[in-house]
Scaffold this motif. Structure first.
Motif, PDB file in Angstrom:
ATOM      1  N   GLY A 207       0.795  -1.222   0.000  1.00  0.00           N
ATOM      2  CA  GLY A 207       0.000   0.000   0.000  1.00  0.00           C
ATOM      3  C   GLY A 207       0.828   1.272   0.000  1.00  0.00           C
ATOM      4  O   GLY A 207       2.022   1.262   0.328  1.00  0.00           O
ATOM      5  N   THR A 208       0.166   2.357  -0.397  1.00  0.00           N
ATOM      6  CA  THR A 208       0.799   3.677  -0.444  1.00  0.00           C
ATOM      7  C   THR A 208       0.049   4.613   0.497  1.00  0.00           C
ATOM      8  O   THR A 208      -1.117   4.376   0.814  1.00  0.00           O
ATOM      9  N   SER A 231      -4.660   6.813   2.526  1.00  0.00           N
ATOM     10  CA  SER A 231      -4.192   5.793   1.595  1.00  0.00           C
ATOM     11  C   SER A 231      -5.350   5.468   0.656  1.00  0.00           C
ATOM     12  O   SER A 231      -6.489   5.385   1.117  1.00  0.00           O
ATOM     13  N   PRO A 232      -5.099   5.288  -0.646  1.00  0.00           N
ATOM     14  CA  PRO A 232      -3.811   5.357  -1.323  1.00  0.00           C
ATOM     15  C   PRO A 232      -3.343   6.795  -1.559  1.00  0.00           C
ATOM     16  O   PRO A 232      -4.112   7.732  -1.371  1.00  0.00           O
ATOM     17  N   GLN A 241       4.926   3.329  -9.154  1.00  0.00           N
ATOM     18  CA  GLN A 241       5.114   2.199  -8.229  1.00  0.00           C
ATOM     19  C   GLN A 241       6.033   1.151  -8.865  1.00  0.00           C
ATOM     20  O   GLN A 241       6.935   0.627  -8.221  1.00  0.00           O
ATOM     21  N   TRP A 323      -6.933  -6.393  -2.941  1.00  0.00           N
ATOM     22  CA  TRP A 323      -7.217  -4.968  -2.832  1.00  0.00           C
ATOM     23  C   TRP A 323      -8.683  -4.679  -3.013  1.00  0.00           C
ATOM     24  O   TRP A 323      -9.327  -5.230  -3.881  1.00  0.00           O
ATOM     25  N   HIS A 327     -10.654   3.916  -0.006  1.00  0.00           N
ATOM     26  CA  HIS A 327      -9.773   4.966   0.518  1.00  0.00           C
ATOM     27  C   HIS A 327      -9.938   5.031   2.030  1.00  0.00           C
ATOM     28  O   HIS A 327     -11.050   4.869   2.532  1.00  0.00           O
TER      29      HIS A 327
END
Ligand code: AMP
Ligand code: GLY
Length: 421
Positions: A207-208, A231-232, A241, A323, A327
């Protein structure tokens, strides 16, 4: 499985909350924990920097997996002691934790791995360092080499400011951590974080996120451990990425393995996304971020136990992340005065009325349960976290929840998420 989590912040509460959702989790202990972890797990008083004490506790309690939250136990070699005792551990060795503990070490690894990062030079003496700064000009970045609790970095906009930072560091403001100093090229762009598991060989991105380091709205005020996150991170596009994994993360993992200090744990990759659309490394941390973990856990839920276990058992290649297209956003509530001096012991109310489900959680950080009340006993105290289909909806929900909490001695930013919205 019996699981022991080391730490006491919002990061550890959110890890405990996600792990607990996995049916494999039988017994969950958090040491030392906080008032929030006490509600969903057992807290244990334990010196988490004492590897022998942690190993003994793990054996006595038939612990199958130890998950280490903060960096200090890693740098202190707690993972090494646990692994030597045959205990499955999530968290890098002290040698691999150098990726966070020493800026010089990280820069050398990046150079050997060909990973893009800011140009740098190391100094052990003020005069030569100052001469270098004068020659390079400003803006320029001055970093204490060692762990300085997140305060050892000065992004100097003038040469005078850079010289003052060097005087501070070589003058002992950060103790041993400032005995050597790294001077870096200043990079420009948007910052984002990427979280990647590694079992020493393989990598798996999980994850970001982006956080808000400054204390007050509009990114003003002093630097903190983080006042909110989401996130993201939209700026970390799939293409970027891919670039980060292939040019920065995998080469770093390969280089660490080549040095016989494989990195096993979660790599927190701090990135600068430059105008060119490429990312360069700012720094690594060898642990989950706080408060970034709160939003990652909200999105990953119970599968995080399977991922962490596979990572600790060196079978990450078997795993994939499921995923959701969602959010999450978290707001940090901190004690008035934080990151400076603040009062401890004020009472927080209104928490019982808040929802606790897969769409909304208030994670505790610096809290203690006392006489059936929750009191604030830290700087960052609560993380009000919400998940939704859009970032705007998650933001709206998180603020609606935060506004229900009664705690006059605390404050929070009103603009978490602004950059992405
Ligand atoms: P660090 O403790 O390494 O995370 O640095 C703290 C903050 O300083 C980062 O989040 C960046 O905002 C900034 N920073 C560190 N290194 C650089 C650099 N080379 N160029 C620009 N900003 C930097
Ligand atoms: N949120 C920043 C950190 O965990 O270091």
């Amino acid at each position: 499985m019996n699981i022991l989590i080391l730490g006491s912040g919002g990061r550890e509460h959110s890890l405990a909350w996600a792990i607990k959702q996995n049916p494999k989790c039988d017994r969950l202990i958090v040491a030392p924990g906080n008032a929030g972890t006490a509600q969903i797990a057992q807290n244990a008083a334990l010196d988490i920097l004492d590897g022998d004490a942690v190993a003994r506790f793990a054996e006595e309690n038939a612990i199958d997996l130890v998950v280490i939250g903060p960096e200090a136990p890693m740098a202190a070699g707690v993972s090494d002691t646990l692994r030597a005792a045959g205990i499955t551990t999530f968290g890098p060795s002290a040698a691999a934790a150098q990726l966070e503990a020493s800026k010089t070490f990280t820069k050398e690894v990046c150079d050997a791995a060909g990973a893009p990062t800011a140009a740098w030079k190391r100094f052990e003496e003020a005069e030569a360092a100052k001469a270098y700064v004068t020659e390079q000009g400003a803006p320029i970045v001055i970093k204490a080499d060692g762990l300085a609790a997140g305060k050892g970095v000065v992004v100097a906009s003038t040469v005078t400011e850079a010289h003052a930072a060097l005087d501070d560091m070589f003058g002992g403001a950060f103790g041993e951590a400032g005995a050597s100093v790294v001077i870096e090229e200043c990079m420009f762009g948007e910052e984002a974080s990427f979280f990647v598991l590694s079992d020493g060989k393989s990598i798996l991105p999980i994850g970001t996120a982006q956080d808000h380091k400054r204390a007050f709205d509009g990114d003003k005020g002093p630097n903190t451990g983080g006042m909110g996150a989401y996130s993201p991170a939209p700026c970390l596009t799939p293409a970027i990425q891919h670039q980060v994994l292939s040019e920065i993360v995998q080469p770093t993992i390969d280089e660490m393995a080549k040095r016989c200090t494989p990195f096993e744990g979660v790599l927190y990759v701090g990135l600068m996304i430059e105008e060119t659309g490429r990312a360069r490394l700012i720094e690594y941390n060898v642990r989950f971020g706080d408060p970034e973990t709160q939003v990652l856990m909200m999105r990953l839920g119970g599968q995080v136990l399977d991922l962490i276990q596979a990572c600790a058992e060196t079978r990450l290649t078997e795993m994939q992340v499921n995923w959701a297209d969602d959010h999450a956003l978290t707001i940090v509530m901190a004690a008035n005065g934080y990151p400076g001096d603040y009062e401890k012991g004020s009472v927080i109310s209104g928490l019982e009325a808040l929802p606790q489900d897969s769409g909304a959680m208030t994670f505790h950080a610096g809290t203690t349960a006392q006489d059936e009340q929750i009191t604030a006993t830290g700087g960052r105290v609560l993380n009000v976290t919400a998940r939704a289909e859009t970032l705007a909806a998650a933001q709206k929900r998180a603020y609606a929840l935060a506004d229900q909490i009664e705690w006059p001695e605390g404050f929070y930013r009103r603009d978490i998420g602004w950059r992405a919205l």
